[in-house]
Write a protein that holds these residues in place. Structure first.
Motif, PDB file in Angstrom:
ATOM      1  N   LYS A   1       1.128  -1.462  -0.207  1.00 19.63           N
ATOM      2  CA  LYS A   1       0.147   0.058  -0.365  1.00 19.63           C
ATOM      3  C   LYS A   1       1.266   1.239   0.454  1.00 19.63           C
ATOM      4  O   LYS A   1       0.324   1.884  -1.112  1.00 19.63           O
ATOM      5  CB  LYS A   1      -0.892   0.197   1.448  1.00 19.63           C
ATOM      6  CG  LYS A   1      -2.282   0.974   1.164  1.00 19.63           C
ATOM      7  CD  LYS A   1      -2.428   1.562   2.359  1.00 19.63           C
ATOM      8  CE  LYS A   1      -3.717   2.543   2.861  1.00 19.63           C
ATOM      9  NZ  LYS A   1      -4.475   2.208   3.325  1.00 19.63           N
TER      10      LYS A   1
ATOM     11  N   GLU B   1       0.418   3.550  -3.188  1.00 17.96           N
ATOM     12  CA  GLU B   1       0.345   5.722  -2.526  1.00 17.96           C
ATOM     13  C   GLU B   1       1.223   6.390  -2.807  1.00 17.96           C
ATOM     14  O   GLU B   1       2.048   6.940  -3.350  1.00 17.96           O
ATOM     15  CB  GLU B   1       0.465   5.994  -0.506  1.00 17.96           C
ATOM     16  CG  GLU B   1       0.286   7.344  -0.230  1.00 17.96           C
ATOM     17  CD  GLU B   1       0.399   7.210   0.945  1.00 17.96           C
ATOM     18  OE1 GLU B   1       0.433   8.422   1.591  1.00 17.96           O
ATOM     19  OE2 GLU B   1       0.093   6.216   1.540  1.00 17.96           O
TER      20      GLU B   1
ATOM     21  N   SER C   1      -3.507   4.058  -7.479  1.00 22.61           N
ATOM     22  CA  SER C   1      -5.318   4.883  -6.488  1.00 22.61           C
ATOM     23  C   SER C   1      -5.178   3.678  -5.567  1.00 22.61           C
ATOM     24  O   SER C   1      -5.830   3.593  -4.851  1.00 22.61           O
ATOM     25  CB  SER C   1      -6.324   4.055  -7.835  1.00 22.61           C
ATOM     26  OG  SER C   1      -5.921   3.274  -8.167  1.00 22.61           O
ATOM     27  N   LYS C   2      -4.597   2.438  -6.253  1.00 22.87           N
ATOM     28  CA  LYS C   2      -4.215   0.755  -4.873  1.00 22.87           C
ATOM     29  C   LYS C   2      -3.222   0.097  -5.493  1.00 22.87           C
ATOM     30  O   LYS C   2      -2.613   0.364  -6.289  1.00 22.87           O
ATOM     31  CB  LYS C   2      -5.619   0.116  -5.096  1.00 22.87           C
ATOM     32  CG  LYS C   2      -5.931  -0.557  -6.548  1.00 22.87           C
ATOM     33  CD  LYS C   2      -7.471  -1.152  -6.657  1.00 22.87           C
ATOM     34  CE  LYS C   2      -7.247  -2.055  -8.419  1.00 22.87           C
ATOM     35  NZ  LYS C   2      -8.692  -2.648  -8.012  1.00 22.87           N
TER      36      LYS C   2
ATOM     37  N   GLN D   1      -1.805  -2.454  -6.205  1.00 26.21           N
ATOM     38  CA  GLN D   1      -2.033  -3.849  -7.765  1.00 26.21           C
ATOM     39  C   GLN D   1      -0.733  -3.896  -8.408  1.00 26.21           C
ATOM     40  O   GLN D   1       0.434  -3.463  -8.047  1.00 26.21           O
ATOM     41  CB  GLN D   1      -2.842  -3.200  -8.344  1.00 26.21           C
ATOM     42  CG  GLN D   1      -3.142  -1.980  -9.209  1.00 26.21           C
ATOM     43  CD  GLN D   1      -3.867  -1.603 -10.148  1.00 26.21           C
ATOM     44  OE1 GLN D   1      -4.636  -1.588 -10.999  1.00 26.21           O
ATOM     45  NE2 GLN D   1      -3.818   0.027 -10.031  1.00 26.21           N
TER      46      GLN D   1
ATOM     47  N   GLU E   1      -4.074  -8.523 -10.368  1.00 24.92           N
ATOM     48  CA  GLU E   1      -4.499  -7.614  -9.428  1.00 24.92           C
ATOM     49  C   GLU E   1      -3.520  -7.499  -8.427  1.00 24.92           C
ATOM     50  O   GLU E   1      -3.456  -6.922  -7.427  1.00 24.92           O
ATOM     51  CB  GLU E   1      -5.694  -7.762  -8.802  1.00 24.92           C
ATOM     52  CG  GLU E   1      -7.292  -7.784  -9.923  1.00 24.92           C
ATOM     53  CD  GLU E   1      -7.103  -6.657  -9.803  1.00 24.92           C
ATOM     54  OE1 GLU E   1      -7.020  -5.704  -9.186  1.00 24.92           O
ATOM     55  OE2 GLU E   1      -7.370  -5.896 -11.057  1.00 24.92           O
TER      56      GLU E   1
END
Length: 478
Positions: free
Chosen positions: A282, A286, A291-292, A294, A327
């Protein structure tokens, strides 16, 4: 109260509670057992053992546990009472029972699917049908990476299973298993699907169930309520060797793909890129503007590999492969592995904040190469530089000889780390290639980037260590 009793007494308009109407009866598995049971077989394996091998070869503890958990036949220990009996010596090259497993009939002409670990190392495989007929089986092929094997018996007109659609399988759905736990043939157990897409291996997303699976169930079918096989019971989570409520099955669609290659060529071809990957955390997502969390983070690129020829670099994040979204990092080996070697595929990557596409010709899986050992952290850096104060790092420029050896255009070498950098995993001898997506070819550039940092946010660093590179994140000292 009187009013309520009067209404009840008159029998006016009283209905069952809503929850009572929704109560469902428990499933009946009897028809499924009659339908699928004749297609499930017992598999025994034998191996030749000489007196010297049996008496002198030490048994590894992990192998002992392996056989105890999955086959139901413990491997004899060199100190076991059986081997201490002088009056019953074993004969050289005597075939000894090795293990018991399960399997199911794929086709009426005698092709049977089971686990690779059930038949691995066996000199002879014996298949027993539910009607007690026995056949010596030939191992067509076994793939250890997926734990799938196919054996063949010389028979015809056999009852074969129906293959189900794993994509229709739902968490909470009832499923049933048939196998030979502890050698007890045609044992039926049932439960529900606990989870899908469990990551316990490089190439297979397992089905997790609470169906009772015990030693000897390995290789048996997992069956849905339509009587279709949706998986091969393969693993259990256990601290005792027995069932603890968590079982794993190989999805049947993955197993069928493997079995088709085994039947055609006796081996499985898998695609490879020649990279080492890691999960995108994460914090890394960031810091890079994703955005996430992945994709798959490229930690290193093997020399001469398809990835290097395509231009892939350490620090790239692979977001898509042939249009399929990545993902999580474990998605990539499966998708690439299922791609035929020689195929020209398209990658979508994120490199230093910019998305780009590139083509790669997929290679074939080969033996993994060992990674180099990382150096240990050294003394604390001097506090004279801004990087030392903000990031806990003391750095220096790479010499021309170091650049040539590492095949780098630039970068700064870590000479010492303080507690802040050490907690982020940075070590002496690491080479910092980028800071917050900006290249750091020299110490001057590196110090300039440090001066412009927003110290309220985590900072990403791309680090080269040995032949591999990775991202790490530091929260700057304010």
């Amino acid at each position: 109260m009187i009013s309520s009793l009067s209404v009840a007494g008159l029998g006016l308009g009283v209905t069952e509670p809503a929850f009572a109407q929704s109560v469902r009866t428990l499933p009946d598995f009897t028809d499924l057992v009659e339908q699928v049971g004749p297609s499930v077989v017992n598999i025994r394996t034998l191996e030749k053992a000489s007196v010297r091998e049996t008496q002198n070869s030490p048994q590894d503890e992990e192998m002992q546990e392996f056989f105890r958990r999955f086959f139901g036949v413990p491997m004899p220990s060199p100190n076991s009472p059986r081997q201490q009996r002088p009056n019953k010596p074993q004969q050289p090259d005597e075939e000894q029972p090795r293990g018991v497993g399960s399997g199911f009939i794929l086709s009426s002409d005698g092709f049977i699917m089971t686990n690779a670990h059930v038949v691995d190392g066996a000199d002879q495989v014996v298949v027993t049908l539910p009607d007690k007929r026995e056949y010596k089986a030939r191992i067509v092929g076994a793939d250890k990476r997926s734990d799938v094997a196919v054996v063949k018996i010389e028979a015809s007109g056999l009852p074969s299973v129906k293959v189900g659609d794993v994509s229709r399988l739902k968490v909470g759905e009832w499923v049933m298993a048939i196998g030979s736990p502890f050698g007890l043939e045609n044992t039926v157990t049932a439960g529900i699907v606990s989870a899908k897409q469990r990551d316990t291996g490089d190439y297979l997303p397992f089905i997790q169930t609470d169906v009772a699976i015990n030693p000897g169930n390995s290789g048996g079918p997992l069956i849905n309520m339509r009587g279709e096989v949706v998986g091969i019971n393969s693993q259990i989570y256990s601290r005792s060797g027995g069932f603890m409520g968590i079982s794993f099955a190989i999805p049947i669609d993955e197993a069928i793909r493997v079995s088709e290659q085994l039947r055609a060529t006796g081996r499985v071809q898998r695609g490879r890129l020649g990279i080492q990957i890691d999960q995108v955390s994460k914090e890394v997502a960031e810091s890079l503007g994703l955005s996430k969390a992945q994709g798959a983070l490229v930690r290193g690129v093997e020399q001469g590999s398809p990835a290097e020829k395509a231009g892939l670099e350490a620090g790239d994040i692979i977001l898509r492969f042939d249009g399929k979204a990545i993902e999580k990092s474990s998605d990539l080996p499966r998708i690439v592995g299922n791609t035929k070697p020689g195929t020209r595929s398209m990658l979508q990557i994120l490199r230093r904040g910019t998305t780009r596409d590139m083509a790669v010709t997929v290679g074939e899986v080969e033996a993994e190469k060992p990674t180099k050992k990382a150096a240990a952290p050294a003394e604390k850096p001097s506090s004279s530089s801004l990087a030392a104060k903000v990031l806990g790092l003391s750095v220096s420029d790479l010499s021309d000889a170091q650049k040539k050896e590492l095949k780098l255009r630039g970068g700064v070498r870590v000479d010492a780390v303080a507690e802040l950098a050490a907690r982020a995993g940075i070590q002496e001898g690491d080479v910092i290639l980028a800071l917050s997506n900006a290249e750091t070819p020299t110490v001057q550039v590196f110090e300039g980037l440090v001066a412009k940092l927003d110290r309220s946010k985590p900072v990403s660093l791309l680090i080269r260590r040995g032949d591999w590179a990775q991202y790490t994140v530091i929260r700057p000292q304010r």
